[in-house]
Design an enzyme around this catalytic site. Sequence first.
Site, PDB file in Angstrom:
ATOM      1  N   ASP A 132       0.998  -1.037   0.016  1.00  0.00           N
ATOM      2  CA  ASP A 132       0.135   0.172   0.112  1.00  0.00           C
ATOM      3  C   ASP A 132       0.633   1.154   0.101  1.00  0.00           C
ATOM      4  O   ASP A 132       1.907   1.212   0.396  1.00  0.00           O
ATOM      5  CB  ASP A 132      -0.880  -0.078   1.307  1.00  0.00           C
ATOM      6  CG  ASP A 132      -1.924  -0.798   1.155  1.00  0.00           C
ATOM      7  OD1 ASP A 132      -2.484  -1.466   0.023  1.00  0.00           O
ATOM      8  OD2 ASP A 132      -2.759  -1.293   2.355  1.00  0.00           O
ATOM      9  N   ARG A 185      -1.352  -0.748  -8.517  1.00  0.00           N
ATOM     10  CA  ARG A 185      -2.513  -0.399  -8.241  1.00  0.00           C
ATOM     11  C   ARG A 185      -2.849   1.146  -8.269  1.00  0.00           C
ATOM     12  O   ARG A 185      -2.118   1.836  -7.475  1.00  0.00           O
ATOM     13  CB  ARG A 185      -3.124  -0.766  -6.855  1.00  0.00           C
ATOM     14  CG  ARG A 185      -4.294  -0.442  -6.234  1.00  0.00           C
ATOM     15  CD  ARG A 185      -4.521   0.013  -4.760  1.00  0.00           C
ATOM     16  NE  ARG A 185      -4.657  -1.601  -4.423  1.00  0.00           N
ATOM     17  CZ  ARG A 185      -4.329  -1.985  -3.191  1.00  0.00           C
ATOM     18  NH1 ARG A 185      -3.888  -0.926  -1.982  1.00  0.00           N
ATOM     19  NH2 ARG A 185      -4.281  -3.242  -2.621  1.00  0.00           N
TER      20      ARG A 185
END
Length: 308
Positions: A132, A185
């Site tokens: 992340d 992402r």
Amino acid sequence: MPILRSAFISLSRNQTMRRFLENSTVGRRMSSRFVAGKDIADALRVARAVNDQGMAVTLDSLGESVSSEAEALEAAEIYQQLLEQIATLKLNANISVKLTQMGLELSPELAERIAESLVKHAHSTGNFVRIDMEDSTLTQATLNIVRRLHARPDLRGSIGVVIQAYLFRSQSDIEQLVADGIRVRLCKGAYKEPAEVAFPNKADVDQNFVRLSKLLLDSPVYHGIASHDESMIEAAKTFAHKSVIAPSRFEFQMLYGVRRDLQRKLVKEGYNVRVYIPFGQEWYPYFMRRLAERPANVLFLAKNFFRS
Ligand SMILES: Cc1cc2nc3c(=O)[nH]c(=O)nc-3n(C[C@H](O)[C@H](O)[C@H](O)COP(=O)(O)OP(=O)(O)OC[C@H]3O[C@@H](n4cnc5c(N)ncnc54)[C@H](O)[C@@H]3O)c2cc1C
């Protein structure tokens, strides 16, 4: 930045409020809309249910910014168990990891060592670790670690990262990541950033998101487009269709509990969808960032709370 968004992001760092809500029944009931539960078993149960609806998942053991090596190792152990259980239960799931939970702010070497052990484990079971992205002071350190691990022939392809469309630097980061063959992402970005590094206006963030989505979709690597914004999703679908990019070459990603109608619609239309499922005790900062994205959620949660 709109006042309410700013207020919720500030609240996400308020320790008194955090201690109170994380330990209260009211807080836990409210957070259950966005958080799968407290334990690994809760996460696996929800992952199975989401898989049964035709969607992949990524599991996030909540927590960030640990204050000791022991805490970082403890957090890593949960992810090791998840990787093991995902393989045993044959779930269509990978893991999403925050490097500050692995000690990045204490020692980048510690975070890299832990990330390496997770990626090794994932590689051995044919799985994947998504790192992340946190606030912009950590972007470069995060990318350095991801790039070094991806460059190792024994780990190649088992690690990917997140890029935030609100940062000015993101186009150049994406160009490099795509050249290296690293899975990305793309999201808009959830932190409070200064105007020196990030677009202050939503319209500019949205425009950049569309531009960056096209770069990703055009590349030969399998990427994730993470948004609940229908206009972002439509733009990606239209570009893929016009460029004859098959739906199997990328995925849409959304958060657990957000726009479930849209998640199901995309599956019906034949797109790959992955749901980000957080679980664990430390749900407060995550929950506040979700309220920051859509302050109307406070009313929505309150209504459901009193109804149930
Ligand atoms: C799978 C996934 C992983 C992510 N990982 C990261 C990460 O690593 N780092 C990071 O900084 N950010 C991450 N984010 C958060 C992201 O940066 C945004 O803050 C968040 O997705 C909201 O942006 P949006 O694209 O949905 O569009 P927005 O413009 O914020 O919202 C568009 C519309 O989507 C709906 N919506 C959006 N958020 C919510 C919500 N919370 N509740 C209900 N409806 C909502 C509303 O209808 C809203 O009008 C991630 C998001 C997703 C989906």
